[in-house]
Design an enzyme around this catalytic site. Sequence first.
Site, PDB file in Angstrom:
ATOM      1  N   CYS A 166     -17.790   2.177 -19.612  1.00 56.53           N
ATOM      2  CA  CYS A 166     -19.171   2.012 -19.155  1.00 56.53           C
ATOM      3  C   CYS A 166     -19.870   0.622 -19.702  1.00 56.53           C
ATOM      4  CB  CYS A 166     -20.022   3.367 -19.209  1.00 56.53           C
ATOM      5  SG  CYS A 166     -19.304   4.836 -18.599  1.00 56.53           S
TER       6      CYS A 166
ATOM      7  N   CYS B  49     -25.157   3.493 -12.163  1.00 54.52           N
ATOM      8  CA  CYS B  49     -24.246   4.610 -11.921  1.00 54.52           C
ATOM      9  C   CYS B  49     -25.012   5.782 -12.634  1.00 54.52           C
ATOM     10  CB  CYS B  49     -23.154   4.318 -12.927  1.00 54.52           C
ATOM     11  SG  CYS B  49     -21.938   5.735 -13.076  1.00 54.52           S
TER      12      CYS B  49
ATOM     13  N   CYS C  98     -13.180   2.442 -14.808  1.00 59.10           N
ATOM     14  CA  CYS C  98     -13.750   3.571 -14.710  1.00 59.10           C
ATOM     15  C   CYS C  98     -12.661   4.601 -14.795  1.00 59.10           C
ATOM     16  CB  CYS C  98     -14.463   3.704 -13.251  1.00 59.10           C
ATOM     17  SG  CYS C  98     -15.383   5.095 -12.989  1.00 59.10           S
TER      18      CYS C  98
ATOM     19  N   CYS D   4     -18.887  -2.179 -17.361  1.00 61.79           N
ATOM     20  CA  CYS D   4     -18.873  -1.964 -15.907  1.00 61.79           C
ATOM     21  C   CYS D   4     -19.859  -2.527 -15.180  1.00 61.79           C
ATOM     22  CB  CYS D   4     -18.548  -0.380 -15.742  1.00 61.79           C
ATOM     23  SG  CYS D   4     -18.730  -0.111 -13.901  1.00 61.79           S
TER      24      CYS D   4
ATOM     25  N   GLU E 113       0.699  -1.139  -0.124  1.00 61.50           N
ATOM     26  CA  GLU E 113      -0.046   0.027  -0.120  1.00 61.50           C
ATOM     27  C   GLU E 113       0.926   1.317  -0.072  1.00 61.50           C
ATOM     28  OE1 GLU E 113      -3.385   0.509  -0.173  1.00 61.50           O
ATOM     29  OE2 GLU E 113      -3.495  -1.396  -0.600  1.00 61.50           O
TER      30      GLU E 113
END
Length: 361
Positions: free
Chosen positions: A205, A214, A198, A208, A39
Amino acid sequence: MNPPLPPIATDVVRWQASHGRNHLPWQQTRDPYRVWLSEIMLQQTQVSTVLGYYERFLQRFPDVASLAAAPQDDVMALWSGLGYYTRARNLHACAQAVVQLHGGAFPRSAAVLATLPGIGRSTAAAIASFCFGERVAILDANVKRVLTRVLAYGEDLSSSRNEKALWTLAEDLLPTQELASSMPRYTQGLMDLGATVCLPRNPSCLVCPLQPHCRAAQQGAPQAYPVKTRKTRRSTQSWWLLVLRDPQGQLWLQRRPVQGGETGIWAGLFSPPVFASAPALEAGLDTLALRVARREDWPAQLHVLTHRDLFLHPVVVELAEGRLPQDSAELGAGQWQSAADWLQQGLPAPVRKLVEALTAG
């Protein structure tokens, strides 16, 4: 009245299991040390770049205790070239805090993780979610983009109040069942959607899994989100590097100040002396009164930082004889280092490239 929140958690979890990124080395573990390391490295850095550094770090420092016990210079040397060096200093400080304050075991809650050096709210939540199944939200840049589009959240995220409101919405969208398995999938799924589907420009889209929910896609304006009006302006800066080489081929390197000043980049790393202008470098050379065997002014090199274009002007000076004192009033404290020495030091990537080119010539 605000519309009800869309039930996205199940779709995100299901999509991640079949279409998300599941092959990366830090995804094959629930060890908080390895997840935390990934991370921190992934902040502001692409996955392809991180992979090699991640493996080398684990070979050298296989656990938090070995990292905590290492000299900071060893950590900085291994980080050299990865950039954003404050991360490396915080990484070392965090490992020491885990050992000293928590008995060598990472805290299991995001709230406590966030008290450790270099771990912000989103990173703490990622570790707690991935490793311990805690029901906590992350909100990195990719996740902000996904959620603001799904919700058509048009408030300006330059405002801390609006960002705080988005945090609340992100928490409300979290899974509610089987958290030990659903939270890691959900957290990773949001990251994956932002990184692969995205996208900031030309989002995919049609593929997705959240398209039915959305609101930005329904408006036909996904690229209108997120909204952030206050943007950091790029700047340009030039540095002149005085690269001194003695008759034995050693280079004069000095540790950069830890903080402050217009030349405060590369804090704590080693580099040749830095001057803010060509006249300043010439004045420094005149004051030193060195016996110069040869001088070569190398072409300027562009080093691109997040919000700054840094032009580096190396001036290579080969000395005929003698050495600088170990503490020069004109240059600051430094030391002569051979190739075997500087290879073990934390050098910024452009300095390492410069030194390698010089010593190979």
